[in-house]
Design a protein around this motif. Sequence first.
Motif, PDB file in Angstrom:
ATOM      1  N   UNK A 181      49.175  55.143  40.152  1.00 52.32           N
ATOM      2  CA  UNK A 181      49.374  54.395  41.404  1.00 52.32           C
ATOM      3  C   UNK A 181      50.022  53.035  41.173  1.00 52.32           C
ATOM      4  N   UNK A 182      50.157  52.623  39.910  1.00 61.21           N
ATOM      5  CA  UNK A 182      50.633  51.266  39.598  1.00 61.21           C
ATOM      6  C   UNK A 182      51.489  51.306  38.341  1.00 61.21           C
ATOM      7  N   UNK A 183      52.407  52.279  38.291  1.00 58.69           N
ATOM      8  CA  UNK A 183      53.152  52.562  37.058  1.00 58.69           C
ATOM      9  C   UNK A 183      54.021  51.402  36.606  1.00 58.69           C
ATOM     10  N   UNK A 184      54.436  50.535  37.509  1.00 58.50           N
ATOM     11  CA  UNK A 184      55.290  49.424  37.136  1.00 58.50           C
ATOM     12  C   UNK A 184      54.542  48.201  36.635  1.00 58.50           C
ATOM     13  N   UNK A 185      53.245  48.310  36.472  1.00 58.78           N
ATOM     14  CA  UNK A 185      52.409  47.172  36.090  1.00 58.78           C
ATOM     15  C   UNK A 185      52.446  46.993  34.569  1.00 58.78           C
ATOM     16  N   UNK A 186      53.213  46.003  34.113  1.00 62.00           N
ATOM     17  CA  UNK A 186      53.366  45.781  32.672  1.00 62.00           C
ATOM     18  C   UNK A 186      52.048  45.384  32.012  1.00 62.00           C
ATOM     19  N   UNK A 187      51.228  44.604  32.716  1.00 60.46           N
ATOM     20  CA  UNK A 187      49.944  44.186  32.144  1.00 60.46           C
ATOM     21  C   UNK A 187      49.031  45.385  31.938  1.00 60.46           C
ATOM     22  N   UNK A 188      49.054  46.328  32.858  1.00 58.41           N
ATOM     23  CA  UNK A 188      48.254  47.541  32.728  1.00 58.41           C
ATOM     24  C   UNK A 188      48.718  48.353  31.533  1.00 58.41           C
ATOM     25  N   UNK A 189      50.012  48.545  31.425  1.00 53.91           N
ATOM     26  CA  UNK A 189      50.539  49.333  30.298  1.00 53.91           C
ATOM     27  C   UNK A 189      50.167  48.690  28.966  1.00 53.91           C
ATOM     28  N   UNK A 190      50.284  47.363  28.890  1.00 48.22           N
ATOM     29  CA  UNK A 190      49.946  46.657  27.655  1.00 48.22           C
ATOM     30  C   UNK A 190      48.469  46.813  27.330  1.00 48.22           C
ATOM     31  N   UNK A 191      47.613  46.709  28.350  1.00 47.27           N
ATOM     32  CA  UNK A 191      46.174  46.847  28.127  1.00 47.27           C
ATOM     33  C   UNK A 191      45.842  48.237  27.592  1.00 47.27           C
ATOM     34  N   UNK A 192      46.429  49.256  28.187  1.00 51.02           N
ATOM     35  CA  UNK A 192      46.148  50.619  27.740  1.00 51.02           C
ATOM     36  C   UNK A 192      46.682  50.853  26.337  1.00 51.02           C
ATOM     37  N   UNK A 193      47.862  50.321  26.043  1.00 51.79           N
ATOM     38  CA  UNK A 193      48.420  50.456  24.691  1.00 51.79           C
ATOM     39  C   UNK A 193      47.529  49.755  23.667  1.00 51.79           C
ATOM     40  N   UNK A 194      47.063  48.557  24.006  1.00 52.06           N
ATOM     41  CA  UNK A 194      46.211  47.807  23.089  1.00 52.06           C
ATOM     42  C   UNK A 194      44.881  48.511  22.851  1.00 52.06           C
ATOM     43  N   UNK A 204      33.719  44.863  26.821  1.00 47.85           N
ATOM     44  CA  UNK A 204      33.932  44.017  27.996  1.00 47.85           C
ATOM     45  C   UNK A 204      35.393  43.590  28.143  1.00 47.85           C
ATOM     46  N   UNK A 205      35.696  43.123  29.352  1.00 48.09           N
ATOM     47  CA  UNK A 205      36.999  42.581  29.676  1.00 48.09           C
ATOM     48  C   UNK A 205      36.759  41.307  30.475  1.00 48.09           C
ATOM     49  N   UNK A 206      37.804  40.522  30.688  1.00 48.90           N
ATOM     50  CA  UNK A 206      37.621  39.374  31.567  1.00 48.90           C
ATOM     51  C   UNK A 206      37.965  39.765  33.001  1.00 48.90           C
ATOM     52  N   UNK A 207      37.463  38.984  33.922  1.00 49.45           N
ATOM     53  CA  UNK A 207      37.795  39.234  35.324  1.00 49.45           C
ATOM     54  C   UNK A 207      39.299  39.084  35.544  1.00 49.45           C
ATOM     55  N   UNK A 208      39.935  38.148  34.862  1.00 44.62           N
ATOM     56  CA  UNK A 208      41.394  38.036  34.966  1.00 44.62           C
ATOM     57  C   UNK A 208      42.083  39.316  34.507  1.00 44.62           C
ATOM     58  N   UNK A 209      41.569  39.942  33.433  1.00 40.98           N
ATOM     59  CA  UNK A 209      42.105  41.239  32.997  1.00 40.98           C
ATOM     60  C   UNK A 209      42.029  42.252  34.132  1.00 40.98           C
ATOM     61  N   UNK A 210      40.870  42.317  34.766  1.00 42.35           N
ATOM     62  CA  UNK A 210      40.675  43.295  35.841  1.00 42.35           C
ATOM     63  C   UNK A 210      41.563  42.972  37.048  1.00 42.35           C
ATOM     64  N   UNK A 211      41.723  41.712  37.360  1.00 39.90           N
ATOM     65  CA  UNK A 211      42.591  41.347  38.478  1.00 39.90           C
ATOM     66  C   UNK A 211      44.028  41.818  38.251  1.00 39.90           C
ATOM     67  N   UNK A 212      44.455  41.816  36.999  1.00 34.23           N
ATOM     68  CA  UNK A 212      45.831  42.204  36.682  1.00 34.23           C
ATOM     69  C   UNK A 212      46.016  43.710  36.541  1.00 34.23           C
ATOM     70  N   UNK A 213      44.945  44.449  36.225  1.00 35.95           N
ATOM     71  CA  UNK A 213      45.127  45.851  35.820  1.00 35.95           C
ATOM     72  C   UNK A 213      44.289  46.855  36.605  1.00 35.95           C
ATOM     73  N   UNK A 214      43.282  46.402  37.326  1.00 34.77           N
ATOM     74  CA  UNK A 214      42.358  47.319  37.999  1.00 34.77           C
ATOM     75  C   UNK A 214      42.899  47.658  39.380  1.00 34.77           C
ATOM     76  N   UNK A 215      43.240  48.926  39.641  1.00 30.64           N
ATOM     77  CA  UNK A 215      43.865  49.260  40.930  1.00 30.64           C
ATOM     78  C   UNK A 215      42.966  48.968  42.119  1.00 30.64           C
ATOM     79  N   UNK A 216      41.664  49.007  41.926  1.00 31.07           N
ATOM     80  CA  UNK A 216      40.765  48.770  43.050  1.00 31.07           C
ATOM     81  C   UNK A 216      40.740  47.297  43.443  1.00 31.07           C
ATOM     82  N   UNK A 217      40.799  46.399  42.472  1.00 33.05           N
ATOM     83  CA  UNK A 217      40.929  44.986  42.809  1.00 33.05           C
ATOM     84  C   UNK A 217      42.325  44.681  43.336  1.00 33.05           C
TER      85      UNK A 217
END
Length: 249
Positions: A181-194, A204-217
């Motif tokens: 649903x968010x294929x163009x999200x570079x931060x998401x791709x980087x998080x998954x690759x890492x 754990x993750x930071x809330x900022x991480x979730x704000x950038x990568x979590x589709x529900x937020x």
Amino acid sequence: MAELVTIRCLSDNYAYLVQGGGQTILVDAPEAAPILAELDRRGWTLDEILLTHHHDDHIDGLAEIVEATGARVTGAAADAHRLPPLDRQVRAGETFTACGEDVHVIDVPGHTVGHVAFHMPGAALVFTADSLMAIGCGRLLEGTADQMWTSLSALNALPGETVVCSGHDYCKGNGAFAMSVDAGNAALRQRLDDTAAGRRPCAPSTLDDERQTNPFLRAPVLAASLGMDGAPDAEVFARLRKMKDEFRG
């Protein structure tokens, strides 16, 4: 300063130890053996166990841990009828002290109607279990989409550096859905690759991480791509949650 230890339990659960101020607490008790082993390895004495909700995979190890440690048990008063026996019942909006830190009780219904989160602002920690999760959120087993959106919004209002300690490692499935649903999200791709490369844990993750990568937020950001531009955020969230429930990727 509080020290956080993440413990893998069962197949994909997390439990958390926090040590500070001369105390050690445990958040959720999915399985006794790995938790008791970690306490023994560190030479820590467990003082208190905080329970987020009543599901078996968050409380099944409790009786054995209490028997071994004598720790007191804290949980939501609203769910006391279906939690194990509680030494302390807490309510949403209350604050208590553990590990030398204030602990705020946040009502986060949606996954269950009695679910609570525990926020330790001084330590920049929030224990969200099956409400806000790494790249996802819990299924709506008892509550409504409106309730879960309200819960996620309350958690999203915390400071961005807050470390989100969620209840499960669902990164693979959550990540696949997020990419759908968010294929163009570079931060998401980087998080998954890492995460796949072992450079960072799923949680754990930071809330900022979730704000950038979590589709529900990110429901408000994704509204247009779902054909829901201008729709209330809670409705966009409800669509995303339904899509995730049906996702087979």
